[in-house]
Design a protein around this motif. Sequence first.
Motif, PDB file in Angstrom:
ATOM      1  N   LEU A 205     -53.443  52.669  34.725  1.00  0.00           N
ATOM      2  CA  LEU A 205     -54.328  51.687  35.017  1.00  0.00           C
ATOM      3  C   LEU A 205     -54.806  52.107  33.374  1.00  0.00           C
ATOM      4  N   GLY A 206     -53.967  53.529  32.720  1.00  0.00           N
ATOM      5  CA  GLY A 206     -54.303  54.653  31.894  1.00  0.00           C
ATOM      6  C   GLY A 206     -56.110  55.225  32.159  1.00  0.00           C
ATOM      7  N   ALA A 207     -55.605  55.399  33.206  1.00  0.00           N
ATOM      8  CA  ALA A 207     -56.820  57.667  33.724  1.00  0.00           C
ATOM      9  C   ALA A 207     -56.171  58.060  33.374  1.00  0.00           C
ATOM     10  N   LYS A 208     -55.667  59.115  31.956  1.00  0.00           N
ATOM     11  CA  LYS A 208     -54.682  59.725  30.955  1.00  0.00           C
ATOM     12  C   LYS A 208     -54.149  60.755  32.298  1.00  0.00           C
ATOM     13  N   VAL A 209     -55.286  61.571  33.626  1.00  0.00           N
ATOM     14  CA  VAL A 209     -55.076  63.220  33.722  1.00  0.00           C
ATOM     15  C   VAL A 209     -54.088  63.106  34.399  1.00  0.00           C
TER      16      VAL A 209
END
Length: 411
Positions: A205-209
């Motif tokens: 979902l784009g939580a770039k961790v």
Amino acid sequence: MFVVQKFGGTSVATVQRIKAVAERVVKTAKEGHKVVVVVSAMAGETDKLITLAHQISSNPAEREMDLLLSSGERVTSALTSMAIEELGHKARAFTGRQVGIITDTVHTKAKIARIKGDRVSKALAEGYIVVIAGFQGITEGEDVTTLGRGGSDLSAVAVASALHADRCEIYTDVDGVYTTDPNIVPEAKKLDKISYEEMLELASLGAKVLQTRSVEFAMKYEVPVVVKSSFNDNPGTLVTKEDDDMEEVAVSGVAYDKNQTKITVAGVPDRPGIAARLFKGIADAAIVVDMIVQNVGSDGQSTDISFTVPKTDSKKALKLTEEIVEELRAKGVTLRDDIAKISIVGVGMRTHSGVAAKMFETLAQHGVNIIMISTSEIKVSCVIEAKYTELAVRILHDAFGLQEKREAGGA
Ligand code: ASP
Ligand code: MG
């Protein structure tokens, strides 16, 4: 213990930081652990190489693109190895090819098929710290491949799994995984642990961790992954198998993704095989479709199909769709890229009811219109206008009480 430590682009951005990485690695080795290091390219380096290629060609050959992009990680692996030796410890750097990371032939987003790793095992047995250039592999035919943006995470997890490391530590520029992006919500809380499934949803979902595929890989082979900062000694977030206390909260995090484009095909004939034809064409181009919504038109004859693809693939997807539309005699195709996807994620959704309704209500109260909705067992996602992204993240984080429910945990 046998640990794989992966350092991202910001952690190796300068010579000074590479030296700091070497110090951390040597410290771990001196504590008696066996260490394999995986490094990204220096921050911004991969983008720079992509820009160079595009100054020469608007459509560079993907095989050469991979050869080019893989060079960034070569640089940092060699430098890191040198920095370790400077500290008096034996080190050896290896490229993906030297490690024997064998991939399929899908250039720029290759999948790992297997890892030989015998040179790594040998070097470890001889007392070397091994430094591996992340992000790259090699096909059976010996062409260099890369594993997709953020692919060094995957290199690290895959190496950890293949060599049976006890855990894989991903060092980055944040303290771990948060309930949402702290740049948008300063009260966001760091999570002590999170399940693979939740992490997968958050990553995609784009939580770039973490790169999505690295989480899929970790989940499949049950590799314990710890996300932590390379700038301090805080404990980070453990990504692991689901347990009972994870289910107590309905929502663990709020994620957003501005990297999506919506394509709508209007007036598609309502008969079997149409969606199959459309999405087969897009899948064959290795484009990942996320949300799909189909509606039967009021005339009962034709349908509208909307779907989202990553912005980076939107041109390709649009072109393919236009070709297929002609063949299917649909009315037309439109593209919209001023959209964002907002999602709430939590394994607790399986046992809590009314979570989706609360999300819709919260957005409605603030006048945010919902363009598309999709759900899974542990996630509800809404496509909204991009300009409402920050607002939506803030009100949802608040509505689900995320700043209160979790402990700040160690930090
Ligand atoms: N250097 C590559 C990228 O920027 C891979 C990585 O950093 O993980 O996407
Ligand atoms: Mg990364």
